[in-house]
Design a protein around this motif. Structure first.
Motif, short mmCIF file in Angstrom:
data_model
loop_
_atom_site.label_atom_id
_atom_site.label_comp_id
_atom_site.label_asym_id
_atom_site.label_seq_id
_atom_site.Cartn_x
_atom_site.Cartn_y
_atom_site.Cartn_z
N GLN A 156 -0.34 -7.10 -2.56
CA GLN A 156 0.39 -6.74 -1.10
C GLN A 156 1.70 -7.62 -1.21
N ALA A 207 1.73 1.82 -3.38
CA ALA A 207 0.70 2.32 -4.20
C ALA A 207 0.47 3.85 -3.95
N ASP A 214 -7.87 3.63 -9.24
CA ASP A 214 -7.30 3.14 -8.21
C ASP A 214 -8.19 2.05 -7.44
N HIS A 215 -7.66 0.90 -6.68
CA HIS A 215 -8.48 0.09 -5.99
C HIS A 215 -9.10 -0.79 -6.89
N ASP A 231 0.98 -1.14 -0.02
CA ASP A 231 0.01 -0.09 -0.15
C ASP A 231 0.90 1.16 0.06
N ARG A 266 -3.96 -2.98 -6.46
CA ARG A 266 -2.95 -2.96 -5.49
C ARG A 266 -2.54 -4.42 -5.10
N THR A 312 -5.36 0.94 -11.47
CA THR A 312 -4.36 0.44 -10.63
C THR A 312 -4.84 -0.71 -9.68
#
Ligand code: NAD
Length: 499
Positions: free
Chosen positions: A396, A295, A372-373, A292, A394, A392
């Motif tokens: 981990q 990002a 995003d997300h 994160d 994300r 985008t």
């Protein structure tokens, strides 16, 4: 209103089918020309011309064929500005980008100047007692190519240059959206010394394509375009016994590792995501930052860069980063997908939906978007948008990022941005995608390597350009020869002279 033509047997020929398509100026939304849409009979006429001319061309030695390519390179350089202007006018991309389109085709023509070397066969001396064995590569005959709108110079040249250097005749069915540059290329090839009938342009739509797929004389078909059409062409062409290679759509992921130079990664994403309005099969459309924090840093760097992007017509010169998309339908489709992203819960960080360009309200300009997300189940992730929209997703961990790219149905290109050689090496080895960039966002291989994706981005085995093209456009013939002993036993050893 300009009425475009076909280019058949060395001449511009008017369409006779009575069917035409409008060629738009994407910057203004105006019709600027009409392109004829060929009937099966017009295609058959082109095949007849090609079949008549091809044996003579195949008999020209490879070095002389290569000289035509050499001259063609000179002519492309001479006419570079003219070609780029014609290309921008119909496609909409900026002039430097249009010149790049011509240049990346020209480089494959340069590679084809090496045809004599590429076509040299193999030879085994004394494969058995008194037996020699040799293999030669011979042209296929009449070949054809069907090309997309987004690279109207480069992709036709990727096909016709190796096909013709190998001694084939080639029939090009370019995109009906931007047919002028392909016609100009055919003229230039003849100015370079190519005999008439060896390179012809048949303009058209599905009717001309189906006629190519079904014509018994056509030996091979190259296709570049969207995946559903690629799959269709591959299936029908192969079942008709042709050699077929089809290159389809893409959804290219760029993985950004926490140790990447974030300014470099953001700059790379801007060019690769929004250049040519995202209408490149090697565009990056998915950014995958790992962690994160990565990002957040990436988004922070991207937003001001995206907001500074200059969108406009190619006539505005260097003041423009990207131009309009190709058609009104393309614009509507992009905006529909953007709306679906919003509806399905992605965060629209940069919203280009209300973009409008003063004086060009009817042009097909689309503002830049950043999501995003984004998640795997959303339409904006699953679909090739082919517009200035960057998603985008994300991840981990590195493994999660790798799996995302690997699980996507497309496999054209991908990139990883990192300072860690081990991560880069692991990525390049394990990824199931055909073209990989390491700190390079658009890893389009140069002419002497080959171009091609994996998974649903390709149908067929051999890639475009590089050594694969010389394999695709030739057949191997292997000769096993035994010469019984005879003349040398009682032979004459003085120099033979005419009696
Ligand atoms: P498209 O598939 O709509 O058209 C490509 C060609 O197929 C055109 O010549 C068109 O006239 C013809 N065609 C269209 N519909 C047809 C039908 N129903 N039957 C027979 N022929 C038909 O593609 P496009 O919009 O011109 O180009 C964009 C697509 O091309 C994108 O998906 C992009 O990713 C892809 N592309 C792929 C590569 C690659 O090398 N993988 C390179 C450039 C573009």
């Amino acid at each position: 209103m300009t009425e475009l033509t076909h280019y058949l047997n060395g001449a511009h020929v008017k369409g006779t089918s009575g069917r035409f398509a409008d060629v738009m100026n994407p910057a203004t939304g105006e019709v600027q020309a009409k392109v004829p849409l060929a009937s099966a009979a017009e295609l058959a006429q082109a095949v007849d011309y090609a079949a008549a001319a091809q044996p003579g061309w195949a008999a020209v030695n490879p070095q002389r064929r290569a000289r035509v390519m050499m001259k063609f390179v000179d002519l492309l350089n001479r006419d570079m500005d003219k070609l780029a202007e014609a290309l921008s006018r119909e496609h909409g991309k900026t002039l430097p980008d249009a010149a790049g389109d011509v240049q990346r085709g020209l480089e494959v023509v340069e590679y084809c100047i090496g045809a004599p070397q590429m076509l040299k066969g193999e030879y085994t001396d004394s494969a058995g007692p008194g037996i020699d064995m040799y293999s030669m590569r011979q042209p296929l005959g009449v070949t054809a190519g069907i090309t997309p709108f987004n690279f109207p110079a480069m992709i036709p040249m990727w096909m016709f240059a190796p096909a013709i250097a190998c001694g084939n005749a080639f029939i090009l069915k370019p995109s009906e959206r931007d047919p002028s540059v392909p016609l100009m290329l055919a003229e230039l090839m003849e100015e370079a010394g190519l005999p008439k009938g060896i390179l012809q342009v048949v303009n058209g739509d599905k009717e001309a394509v189906d006629a190519i797929l079904d014509h018994p004389v056509i030996q091979s078909i190259g296709f570049v375009g969207s995946t559903p059409i690629a799959e269709y062409i591959y299936g029908r062409g192969c079942s008709n016994g042709k050699r077929v290679q089809c290159f389809g759509g893409a959804k290219n992921h760029m993985i950004i590792m926490p140790d990447a130079d974030m300014d470099q990664a953001a700059d790379a994403l801007i060019g690769a995501g929004y250049g040519a309005a995202g209408e490149r099969c090697m565009a990056i459309s998915v950014a995958v930052p790992v962690g994160d924090e990565t990002a957040d840093r990436l988004i922070e760097k991207l937003v001001p860069r995206i907001e500074k992007l200059k969108v406009g017509p190619y006539t505005a010169g260097n003041d423009v980063d990207y131009g309009p998309v190709v058609t009104k339908a393309a614009k509507e489709n992009i905006l529909r997908l953007v709306q679906s992203g919003v509806d399905q819960g992605a965060k629209l960080v940069v919203d280009g939906r209300n973009f409008s360009l003063q004086g060009y309200e009817d042009g097909y300009f689309v503002g830049a978007h950043l999501f995003d997300h984004v998640t795997k189940d959303m339409d904006i992730y699953k679909t090739e948008i082919f517009g200035p929209v960057l998603s985008t997703v994300r991840a981990q961990t590195y493994e999660e990022a790798l799996s995302l790219a690997m699980d996507h149905e497309y496999g054209n290109g991908t990139a990883i941005f990192t300072r860690d050689g081990d991560a880069a090496r692991d990525f390049a080895n394990r990824i199931n995608i055909g073209m990989v960039g390491i700190n390079v966002p658009i890893p389009v291989p140069l002419a002497y390597h080959t171009f091609g994706g994996w998974k649903k981005s390709v149908f067929g085995d051999l890639n475009q350009h590089g050594p694969d093209a010389f394999k695709f456009y030739t057949r191997t013939k292997t000769v096993t020869a035994r010469w019984p002993s005879g003349i040398k036993e009682g032979g004459e050893f003085s120099i033979p002279v005419m009696e």
